[in-house]
Design a protein around this motif. Structure first.
Motif, PDB file in Angstrom:
ATOM      1  N   ILE A 191     -30.485  -6.105  10.339  1.00 54.26           N
ATOM      2  CA  ILE A 191     -31.626  -6.772   9.706  1.00 54.26           C
ATOM      3  C   ILE A 191     -31.870  -8.144  10.322  1.00 54.26           C
ATOM      4  O   ILE A 191     -32.999  -8.500  10.668  1.00 54.26           O
ATOM      5  N   THR A 192     -30.829  -8.922  10.458  1.00 51.15           N
ATOM      6  CA  THR A 192     -31.013 -10.278  10.985  1.00 51.15           C
ATOM      7  C   THR A 192     -31.431 -10.277  12.455  1.00 51.15           C
ATOM      8  O   THR A 192     -32.025 -11.250  12.933  1.00 51.15           O
ATOM      9  N   SER A 193     -31.158  -9.203  13.176  1.00 51.10           N
ATOM     10  CA  SER A 193     -31.535  -9.142  14.590  1.00 51.10           C
ATOM     11  C   SER A 193     -32.818  -8.349  14.827  1.00 51.10           C
ATOM     12  O   SER A 193     -33.231  -8.198  15.982  1.00 51.10           O
ATOM     13  N   ALA A 194     -33.454  -7.859  13.750  1.00 49.96           N
ATOM     14  CA  ALA A 194     -34.685  -7.086  13.912  1.00 49.96           C
ATOM     15  C   ALA A 194     -35.793  -7.989  14.452  1.00 49.96           C
ATOM     16  O   ALA A 194     -36.156  -8.982  13.806  1.00 49.96           O
ATOM     17  N   PRO A 195     -36.371  -7.704  15.604  1.00 49.28           N
ATOM     18  CA  PRO A 195     -37.275  -8.651  16.258  1.00 49.28           C
ATOM     19  C   PRO A 195     -38.643  -8.797  15.592  1.00 49.28           C
ATOM     20  O   PRO A 195     -39.287  -9.834  15.739  1.00 49.28           O
ATOM     21  N   ARG A 196     -39.084  -7.769  14.859  1.00 47.08           N
ATOM     22  CA  ARG A 196     -40.434  -7.792  14.294  1.00 47.08           C
ATOM     23  C   ARG A 196     -40.459  -8.162  12.818  1.00 47.08           C
ATOM     24  O   ARG A 196     -41.519  -8.405  12.246  1.00 47.08           O
ATOM     25  N   LEU A 197     -39.303  -8.204  12.195  1.00 45.96           N
ATOM     26  CA  LEU A 197     -39.236  -8.318  10.739  1.00 45.96           C
ATOM     27  C   LEU A 197     -39.762  -9.665  10.254  1.00 45.96           C
ATOM     28  O   LEU A 197     -39.346 -10.723  10.728  1.00 45.96           O
ATOM     29  N   ARG A 198     -40.691  -9.619   9.289  1.00 44.00           N
ATOM     30  CA  ARG A 198     -41.284 -10.841   8.736  1.00 44.00           C
ATOM     31  C   ARG A 198     -41.153 -10.945   7.224  1.00 44.00           C
ATOM     32  O   ARG A 198     -41.287 -12.034   6.665  1.00 44.00           O
ATOM     33  N   ARG A 207     -37.748  -1.584  14.307  1.00 48.28           N
ATOM     34  CA  ARG A 207     -39.193  -1.433  14.455  1.00 48.28           C
ATOM     35  C   ARG A 207     -39.967  -1.952  13.243  1.00 48.28           C
ATOM     36  O   ARG A 207     -41.195  -2.002  13.265  1.00 48.28           O
ATOM     37  N   ALA A 208     -39.265  -2.349  12.184  1.00 44.07           N
ATOM     38  CA  ALA A 208     -39.929  -2.694  10.925  1.00 44.07           C
ATOM     39  C   ALA A 208     -40.508  -4.108  10.933  1.00 44.07           C
ATOM     40  O   ALA A 208     -39.893  -5.048  11.440  1.00 44.07           O
ATOM     41  N   ASP A 209     -41.690  -4.239  10.347  1.00 41.54           N
ATOM     42  CA  ASP A 209     -42.275  -5.548  10.061  1.00 41.54           C
ATOM     43  C   ASP A 209     -41.962  -5.987   8.644  1.00 41.54           C
ATOM     44  O   ASP A 209     -41.906  -7.182   8.349  1.00 41.54           O
ATOM     45  N   ALA A 210     -41.780  -5.007   7.756  1.00 37.08           N
ATOM     46  CA  ALA A 210     -41.488  -5.280   6.345  1.00 37.08           C
ATOM     47  C   ALA A 210     -40.379  -4.351   5.893  1.00 37.08           C
ATOM     48  O   ALA A 210     -40.323  -3.183   6.287  1.00 37.08           O
ATOM     49  N   LEU A 211     -39.500  -4.892   5.043  1.00 34.04           N
ATOM     50  CA  LEU A 211     -38.345  -4.148   4.554  1.00 34.04           C
ATOM     51  C   LEU A 211     -38.303  -4.274   3.036  1.00 34.04           C
ATOM     52  O   LEU A 211     -38.291  -5.389   2.500  1.00 34.04           O
TER      53      LEU A 211
END
Length: 300
Positions: free
Chosen positions: A89-96, A64-68
């Motif tokens: 992490i690599t499969s997180a759909p929203r991560l930018r 669910r994260a946009d930023a990590l």
């Protein structure tokens, strides 16, 4: 925007205090159930990750994260976050955006000369060599991903409750003198604004030094703090005669001046506290170093 943090430590908490209102959801990890309960009592959702085992709910939060933001150091030769969560992490759909908190210690010793982000790392300790390996692993993870990875090499951190004023006030301050030695430092609030600026303006595979404008001798910082408090500074002690732990002594093996130009030119940051003087004055005004009974009662 949702933020997930690996390692809800001091610098990250300062960031959340200052910029938490810009995020829809903030949560992160701590090392024990006790710490998780303490965080939750403060209104911050926390999940247990001790480097070896983790709460499975973390996987959903990453998704669910946009930023990590990652502030967990390597353990030996292993980065525990990458070891357990690289696929999530690599499969997180929203991560930018991913920010990894590292250290200026990766530059090693420069005999008091200036270093910047183009200076090849020359780590002297195993701990710093592990940091370089972790930096490279994070940059490699973002090399072909949809998100951008930023590395933040932090100088010595000070801020509320963790500063030379507190050391002088509680009697733990020392003025250890090693001729020509300087340290680099940064106020936690300036770390926070650098991180926020990067989230708003991400740059793939960027590396940033996060330090203030004035590297200086540590004994000068202690003397200035004592002056602010109206106290006599502790006596100067030659480095060779100082009673220090091996880790504290090891810090004096690295002597360098860290340039911070890139955070200004690329991120548009204007430091709130360009030197320790402004930082300590502001901390004094907010109540740091003032104790009812100093007889009972970190980084210089």
């Amino acid at each position: 925007m949702n933020l997930f943090v690996f390692g809800l430590g001091y610098s990250v908490r300062q960031f959340i205090d200052l910029y938490g209102g810009r995020f829809t959801e903030i949560c992160g990890t701590v090392r024990s159930p006790e710490k998780a309960r303490a965080m939750q009592a403060e209104g911050l959702q926390a999940y247990v990750f001790d480097g070896a085992s983790y709460d499975p709910a973390i996987l959903d939060r990453i998704a669910r994260a946009d930023a990590l933001l990652v502030s967990i150091p390597p353990v030996g030769e292993t980065d525990p976050v990458l070891a357990h969560f690289s696929h999530a992490i690599t499969s997180a759909p929203r991560l930018r955006w991913i920010g990894y908190l590292s250290t200026v210690g990766v530059y090693g010793n420069a005999d008091g000369n200036w270093v910047d982000e183009t200076t090849p790392p020359n780590p002297a300790s195993a701990r710093s060599r592990q940091r370089i390996a972790a930096e490279r692993a994070w940059l490699a993870l973002g090399g072909s991903a949809s998100f951008s990875v930023q590395i933040f090499r932090l100088a010595g951190i000070y801020g509320p409750g963790r500063n030379a004023l507190e050391k002088v006030a509680d009697g733990s301050a020392k003025r250890i003198v090693k001729p020509g030695q300087v340290f680099n430092r940064i106020h936690a609030a300036d770390i926070a604004q650098v991180l926020m600026a990067s989230i708003e303006r991400p740059s793939r595979n960027a590396v940033y030094n996060v330090a203030d404008d004035e590297p200086g001798p540590p004994q000068d910082v202690i003397a200035f703090a004592a002056d602010l408090l109206g106290r006599e500074p502790p006596p100067e002690v030659p480095f060779e005669e100082a009673d220090q732990t091996p880790m504290a002594r090891a810090f004096y093996a690295d002597n360098k001046r860290v340039r911070n130009t890139r955070i200004k030119t690329e991120l548009g940051v204007t430091l709130r506290y360009p030197t320790y003087r402004e930082g300590l004055r502001a901390l004094l005004e907010s109540g740091d170093g003032i104790m009812e009974n100093p007889d009972t009662r970190f980084e210089a």
